[in-house]
Write a protein that holds these residues in place. Structure first.
Motif, PDB file in Angstrom:
ATOM      1  N   ALA A   1       0.826  -1.201   0.000  1.00 13.85           N
ATOM      2  CA  ALA A   1       0.000   0.000   0.000  1.00 13.85           C
ATOM      3  C   ALA A   1       0.864   1.257   0.000  1.00 13.85           C
TER       4      ALA A   1
ATOM      5  N   TYR B   1       1.020   4.207  -2.780  1.00 11.84           N
ATOM      6  CA  TYR B   1       0.799   5.600  -2.381  1.00 11.84           C
ATOM      7  C   TYR B   1       1.903   6.502  -2.929  1.00 11.84           C
TER       8      TYR B   1
ATOM      9  N   GLY C   1      -4.503  -0.451  -3.582  1.00  9.41           N
ATOM     10  CA  GLY C   1      -3.669  -0.211  -2.409  1.00  9.41           C
ATOM     11  C   GLY C   1      -4.457  -0.289  -1.121  1.00  9.41           C
TER      12      GLY C   1
ATOM     13  N   LEU D   1      -3.995  -3.073   1.869  1.00  9.34           N
ATOM     14  CA  LEU D   1      -3.770  -2.657   3.249  1.00  9.34           C
ATOM     15  C   LEU D   1      -4.804  -3.274   4.183  1.00  9.34           C
TER      16      LEU D   1
END
Length: 470
Positions: free
Chosen positions: A112, A116, A371, A375
């Motif tokens: 994740a 990002y 993502g 997560l």
């Protein structure tokens, strides 16, 4: 008849904030009033109960600070040592569970986090410049062929700059479609450069990269060139490049004096230029003729710095000028448009005149969703692995109660272990992200550094994720 029980939430709230010496008195009065009202209607009784509890929340009745004034803030060193020993014993006793739970959390955070970092580059394309929101590219659509161009007539930018106060500055950029040869006079070394740009002197007024040597105004005369930091090192090593001569060996030869060095363009910009030279060099030295002011040549990119709120007026003047000068007998041949610099990367690419790869909003949203899902999966797996040991931990809690531990101590121990597990997983994740940054760069074409993992925005999101899991 069964005694009606009042709403639980306001009753718990009352017991939480009220002074211990007043709880029985206030709660008794509220319950008595509630039972009396309940006989005439349940809804009214509940509403009045909520209302009276909130009215009781006043300075005279609040005793939160008194209740917690004896509570010690923080943990002593001896208690921390004790909790650490219990944590280590728990890890040794359940090595498989501990490894799997920590690894799942670390991998989820790593994937994740890398997504990002990638999206942060994509969503900040061309925002490195101070006035990026006011920079526009002039584009055209051919009503004859239906093809779109990221170019403008050569004479349009000078016309708009001279005739409109709303246009603060403008620059044309001409770029060859192939690599062009250069020779360093001092060493006779030759290089092929694919990112050479012939620009107007106002180029650095729009794209204000850091000037490492020389000044941004050094491009105000022909037969000069400025180099990117990487190119200057490639050509001259540790020597001072300013004043050196390099020769352009294209269709015609041109000796160019190096007058400055600028910081490399960031990777998340719409174009990369390793060398920039005054566009008049083409006009005066290589391509004789009046093409610098002609309108029926459309092969240069054109960018304008426009005062806020004036873009519509500039567009009207530009469209009228193109219609009147490019092909007066066919005024509807070209449809002019202005495109914000910051919108170029995520917009549909033009058929001709694009110098960088494009993305689209749907892809960005998709990557963001992936993502978030990764997560969540890592967090859920971590939580499941921890709760799978609930039966064993229940026995431990029972033994500790027998040995004299109170509820607060057991809660502290559990929270301490959770925080330790989560932040150990976070440290592992951060290390993995740092190790994988070069691989991410090779996949996406961006250049990543430690700053991408240590800037305030990333750290805020990262620690917020750890706190949420905890």
């Amino acid at each position: 008849m069964k005694t009606p029980y009042p709403p639980r939430f306001p009753l718990r709230f009352l017991r939480w904030f009220c002074k211990e010496g007043l709880i029985d008195e206030i709660e008794g009065d509220l319950l008595e009033a509630y039972h009396q009202r309940y006989q005439h209607g349940r809804a009214r009784a509940k509403f009045k109960f909520y209302q009276e509890v909130m009215l009781s929340f006043n300075k005279r009745n609040i005793g939160i600070m008194e209740r917690y004034k004896e509570t010690k803030i923080g943990l002593s060193a001896s208690i921390l040592r004790q909790y650490s020993k219990v944590l280590l014993r728990t890890i040794q006793r359940s090595k498989v569970y501990s490894t799997i739970s920590m690894a799942s959390l670390a991998l989820g955070l790593t994937c994740a986090g890398l997504i990002y970092v990638y999206l942060s580059k994509e969503l900040t394309y061309d925002q490195v410049y101070d006035r990026a929101e006011n920079i526009y590219r002039i584009s055209h659509l051919s009503n004859n062929s239906g093809r779109s161009y990221g170019f403008a007539p050569v004479g349009l930018v000078p016309y708009l700059v001279q005739s409109m106060d709303a246009v603060e500055a403008g620059t044309r950029i001409f770029k060859y479609r192939r690599a062009m040869p250069f020779t360093v006079t001092a060493t006779d070394q030759s290089f092929n450069e694919a990112n050479l740009g012939w620009v107007d002197p106002e180029f650095f007024q729009l794209f204000n990269l850091e000037i490492l040597q020389g000044t941004a105004s050094a491009l105000d005369r022909p037969n000069v060139v400025m180099l990117s930091e990487t190119t200057a090192i490639k050509y001259f090593g540790d020597q001072n490049p300013v004043g050196q001569i390099i020769t352009f060996n294209g269709e015609y030869e041109a000796a160019l004096e190096v007058v400055g060095v600028y910081r490399d363009f960031p990777t998340n910009t719409s174009f990369q230029l390793d060398l920039v030279s005054n566009i008049e060099t083409c006009y005066k030295t290589m391509w004789a003729g009046g093409w610098m002011t002609e309108w029926n040549n459309m092969f240069t990119a054109a960018y304008l710095l426009i005062k806020p709120g004036q873009s519509d007026e500039v567009l009207k003047v530009a469209q009228a000028a193109v219609s009147a000068n490019y092909a007066p007998d066919r005024p509807q041949l070209w449809e002019t448009s202005l495109q914000k610099l910051t919108d170029i990367h995520l917009a549909t690419p033009k058929d001709i005149g694009e110098w960088s790869s494009h993305n689209d909003v749907q892809t960005v949203v998709l990557f963001g969703a992936i993502g978030l899902i990764i997560l969540c999966l890592g967090c859920f797996n971590f939580i499941n692995m921890v709760t799978a040991q609930a039966g064993q931990r229940a026995k431990e809690v029972g033994v500790r109660k027998v040995l004299g531990s109170n509820k607060k101590q057991i809660a502290e121990q559990t929270l301490f272990e959770t925080i330790a597990f989560v932040f150990m997983g976070g440290i592992i994740s951060w290390g993995l992200m740092y190790l994988l940054l070069p691989r991410l760069g090779s996949l996406t074409g961006h250049v990543y550094s430690l700053m991408d993992l240590s800037n305030s925005t990333f750290l805020l999101v990262f620690f917020a994720s750890l706190f949420l899991v905890t």
